[in-house]
Design an enzyme around this catalytic site. Structure first.
Site, PDB file in Angstrom:
ATOM      1  N   TYR A  60     -23.032 -33.148  40.426  1.00 15.38           N
ATOM      2  CA  TYR A  60     -23.096 -32.378  41.670  1.00 15.38           C
ATOM      3  C   TYR A  60     -23.121 -33.299  42.895  1.00 15.38           C
ATOM      4  CZ  TYR A  60     -24.462 -28.626  38.467  1.00 15.38           C
ATOM      5  OH  TYR A  60     -24.505 -27.722  37.437  1.00 15.38           O
ATOM      6  N   HIS A 125     -23.185 -31.686  29.698  1.00 14.34           N
ATOM      7  CA  HIS A 125     -22.648 -30.866  30.783  1.00 14.34           C
ATOM      8  C   HIS A 125     -21.196 -30.419  30.539  1.00 14.34           C
ATOM      9  CE1 HIS A 125     -22.496 -30.489  35.501  1.00 14.34           C
ATOM     10  NE2 HIS A 125     -22.161 -29.365  34.886  1.00 14.34           N
TER      11      HIS A 125
HETATM   12  P1  NAD Z   1     -24.856 -19.014  42.266  1.00 12.79           P
HETATM   13  O1  NAD Z   1     -24.264 -17.817  41.649  1.00 12.79           O
HETATM   14  O2  NAD Z   1     -26.298 -19.250  42.113  1.00 12.79           O
HETATM   15  O3  NAD Z   1     -24.433 -18.966  43.812  1.00 12.79           O
HETATM   16  C1  NAD Z   1     -24.783 -19.969  44.706  1.00 12.79           C
HETATM   17  C2  NAD Z   1     -24.255 -19.610  46.087  1.00 12.79           C
HETATM   18  O4  NAD Z   1     -24.937 -18.458  46.566  1.00 12.79           O
HETATM   19  C3  NAD Z   1     -24.545 -20.716  47.100  1.00 12.79           C
HETATM   20  O5  NAD Z   1     -23.512 -20.709  48.080  1.00 12.79           O
HETATM   21  C4  NAD Z   1     -25.846 -20.262  47.723  1.00 12.79           C
HETATM   22  O6  NAD Z   1     -26.036 -20.817  48.991  1.00 12.79           O
HETATM   23  C5  NAD Z   1     -25.642 -18.766  47.768  1.00 12.79           C
HETATM   24  N1  NAD Z   1     -26.898 -17.969  47.790  1.00 12.79           N
HETATM   25  C6  NAD Z   1     -28.055 -18.197  47.115  1.00 12.79           C
HETATM   26  N2  NAD Z   1     -28.967 -17.245  47.391  1.00 12.79           N
HETATM   27  C7  NAD Z   1     -28.372 -16.386  48.253  1.00 12.79           C
HETATM   28  C8  NAD Z   1     -28.799 -15.205  48.893  1.00 12.79           C
HETATM   29  N3  NAD Z   1     -30.031 -14.705  48.702  1.00 12.79           N
HETATM   30  N4  NAD Z   1     -27.927 -14.571  49.718  1.00 12.79           N
HETATM   31  C9  NAD Z   1     -26.683 -15.056  49.924  1.00 12.79           C
HETATM   32  N5  NAD Z   1     -26.216 -16.171  49.332  1.00 12.79           N
HETATM   33  C10 NAD Z   1     -27.053 -16.842  48.520  1.00 12.79           C
HETATM   34  O7  NAD Z   1     -24.015 -20.279  41.729  1.00 12.79           O
HETATM   35  P2  NAD Z   1     -24.386 -21.777  41.379  1.00 12.79           P
HETATM   36  O8  NAD Z   1     -25.138 -22.452  42.465  1.00 12.79           O
HETATM   37  O9  NAD Z   1     -23.130 -22.386  40.906  1.00 12.79           O
HETATM   38  O10 NAD Z   1     -25.337 -21.645  40.096  1.00 12.79           O
HETATM   39  C11 NAD Z   1     -26.716 -21.859  40.150  1.00 12.79           C
HETATM   40  C12 NAD Z   1     -27.138 -23.169  39.518  1.00 12.79           C
HETATM   41  O11 NAD Z   1     -26.937 -23.128  38.124  1.00 12.79           O
HETATM   42  C13 NAD Z   1     -26.367 -24.414  39.993  1.00 12.79           C
HETATM   43  O12 NAD Z   1     -26.874 -24.884  41.216  1.00 12.79           O
HETATM   44  C14 NAD Z   1     -26.590 -25.341  38.834  1.00 12.79           C
HETATM   45  O13 NAD Z   1     -27.890 -25.905  38.917  1.00 12.79           O
HETATM   46  C15 NAD Z   1     -26.527 -24.377  37.637  1.00 12.79           C
HETATM   47  N6  NAD Z   1     -25.161 -24.276  37.057  1.00 12.79           N
HETATM   48  C16 NAD Z   1     -24.863 -25.044  35.987  1.00 12.79           C
HETATM   49  C17 NAD Z   1     -23.582 -24.997  35.447  1.00 12.79           C
HETATM   50  C18 NAD Z   1     -23.254 -25.862  34.269  1.00 12.79           C
HETATM   51  O14 NAD Z   1     -24.112 -26.522  33.732  1.00 12.79           O
HETATM   52  N7  NAD Z   1     -22.036 -25.896  33.821  1.00 12.79           N
HETATM   53  C19 NAD Z   1     -22.607 -24.170  35.985  1.00 12.79           C
HETATM   54  C20 NAD Z   1     -22.951 -23.380  37.053  1.00 12.79           C
HETATM   55  C21 NAD Z   1     -24.233 -23.427  37.584  1.00 12.79           C
END
Ligand code: NAD
Length: 320
Positions: A60, A125
Site C-alpha cells: 500500500y 497478499h
Molecule cells: P473500502 O470498501 O473499505 O472503501 C474505502 C474507501 O471508502 C476509501 O476511499 C475511504 O476513504 C472511504 N470511506 C470509508 N468510510 C467512509 C464513510 N463512512 N463514508 C464515505 N466514504 C468512506 O475499501 P478498502 O480500503 O480497499 O478496504 C478496506 C481495507 O481492507 C484496506 O484498507 C486493506 O487494509 C484491506 N484490504 C485488503 C485486501 C487484500 O488483502 N487483498 C484487499 C482489499 C482491502
C-alpha cells in the site's frame, strides 16, 4: 448507543477483533492524498472509539501505509497488547514474490517500518497472483518458521477469488493457516463469501472481510479511477448511492451495517483516512447493535443492484 464496539473471536487464534477494523491502505494515499496529521488523528480516534485491529501491507503506497501506521500506533503510547496489527507479504510495488527468501526478509522490513517487535498476523497478499502450490509448499512453511521465531503470531492468506482459500486450506495441515482475508465479497452488491463461511468455521479458520464499501463503489463520492469494476457495476452502484441520498440516507452507513450484521465474520475492515469516517463507521456499528439493519432501505438498494448482484472482476493468473 452501545458503549463499546463489539469484540468478536477470530477462529481458533484466541484473538478478539473489534467488529470494525481499520484498513490502512488509504494511509498509503491509495484513495487520494492523506496528510500525516489526518492519518495519525484517524488512527488515534479509531483506537479511542474501540477499534483494536489495524491492517496494512508493504504494497500500500509502496511501503508508505506501513510507515504511517507505525508512526500513528507509536503515538498512541499504549501497551503493545492493546492493539492487533496485521500486515502482508509477497506483494510489493515492483511485483509479486512469494519465495521463502523474500517473505522472510519482508517481515523484518515491515517490522522496522511499523516500529514493532512482532505483528499479530502476517498474510500472504493476493495469492491468486502467485503459484498456489508455492504458497502451500514454500511460503506457508516459511511463515511457520517466522511464527516459531516470535516475529508473527498467526498466519493468513488473502485474495479476491474465493476458490484460492479452499485450494490452500485443503492442502495444508489443520491449524497451519489461522486466518483468511477476503475482500469485496461480503457487501450489499456481492455476498458470495457467505457460502464459504460454514467450511471456514469447520476448519477453525478466522474470517476477516474487507472492503464493505466495495473499494468506494458504495460511497456518495464514488470509486477511485483505478477501480476494476465494470462500467455497468459502477453505474448501478452510483444509482444506488444517488437513490439513498435523495431519501436522506447514507449508502456507506447502510453498506457497513449490511456487512457487520453477519457475526461469523470477525471483523469488517474498512479503509479510513479521516476522523469523520472513523466516527461514521463506528457509529454505524453501534447503531446496528441497538436498532438492527434498516431492512426497508437495504431491500430497495438490493432491487437497484439486482442485475449486477455478485458481479466481480478477474484477478490473478491462470493456475496450472
Ligand atoms: P473500502 O470498501 O473499505 O472503501 C474505502 C474507501 O471508502 C476509501 O476511499 C475511504 O476513504 C472511504 N470511506 C470509508 N468510510 C467512509 C464513510 N463512512 N463514508 C464515505 N466514504 C468512506 O475499501 P478498502 O480500503 O480497499 O478496504 C478496506 C481495507 O481492507 C484496506 O484498507 C486493506 O487494509 C484491506 N484490504 C485488503 C485486501 C487484500 O488483502 N487483498 C484487499 C482489499 C482491502
Amino acid at each position: 448507543m452501545a458503549k463499546t464496539l463489539e469484540l468478536r473471536p477470530l477462529g481458533n487464534t484466541g484473538l478478539k477483533l473489534s467488529s470494525v477494523g481499520f484498513g490502512a491502505s488509504p494511509l498509503g494515499n491509495v484513495f487520494g492524498p492523506v496528510s500525516d496529521h489526518d492519518a495519525v488523528a484517524s488512527v488515534r480516534h479509531a483506537f479511542l472509539l474501540g477499534i483494536n485491529f489495524f491492517d496494512t501491507s508493504p504494497y500500500y503506497g509502496g511501503t508508505l501505509s506501513e510507515k504511517v501506521l507505525g508512526k500513528a500506533l507509536k503515538a498512541l503510547g499504549v501497551p503493545r497488547n492493546e492493539y492487533i496489527v496485521a500486515t502482508k507479504c509477497g506483494r510489493y510495488a515492483d511485483g509479486f514474490d512469494f519465495s521463502a527468501e523474500r517473505v522472510t526478509r519482508s517481515i523484518d522490513e515491515s517490522l522496522e517500518r511499523l516500529q514493532l517487535d512482532y505483528v499479530d498476523i502476517l498474510q500472504c497478499h493476493d495469492i491468486e497472483f502467485g503459484s498456489l502450490d508455492q504458497i502451500v509448499n514454500e511460503t506457508i512453511p516459511a511463515l511457520q518458521k517466522l511464527k516459531e521465531s516470535g516475529k508473527i503470531r498467526f498466519i493468513g492468506i488473502t485474495g479476491l477469488p474465493l476458490g484460492v482459500f479452499t485450494y490452500v486450506l485443503d492442502r495444508v495441515p489443520p491449524g497451519t493457516v489461522d486466518v483468511i482475508l477476503s475482500y469485496c465479497h461480503y457487501g450489499i452488491n456481492d455476498s458470495t463469501l457467505e457460502d464459504l463461511l460454514p467450511y471456514l468455521k469447520s476448519k477453525g479458520v478466522g474470517v476477516i472481510s474487507a472492503s464493505p464499501l466495495a473499494m468506494g463503489l458504495l460511497t456518495e463520492s464514488g470509486p477511485p479511477e483505478w477501480h476494476p469494476a465494470s462500467p455497468e457495476l459502477k453505474a448501478a452502484c452510483q444509482a444506488a448511492a444517488a437513490f439513498c441520498k435523495e431519501k436522506g440516507k447514507n449508502i456507506s452507513k447502510l453498506a457497513m451495517q449490511y456487512s457487520l450484521s453477519n457475526k461469523d465474520i470477525s471483523s469488517i475492515l474498512v479503509g479510513m483516512n479521516s476522523v469523520k469516517q472513523v466516527e461514521e463507521n463506528v457509529a454505524a456499528a453501534k447503531e446496528l447493535e441497538i436498532f438492527g439493519k434498516d431492512e426497508k432501505s437495504l431491500s430497495e438498494i438490493e432491487e437497484i443492484l439486482k442485475l449486477v448482484k455478485n458481479q466481480t472482476w478477474p484477478s490473478g493468473i491462470q493456475q496450472s
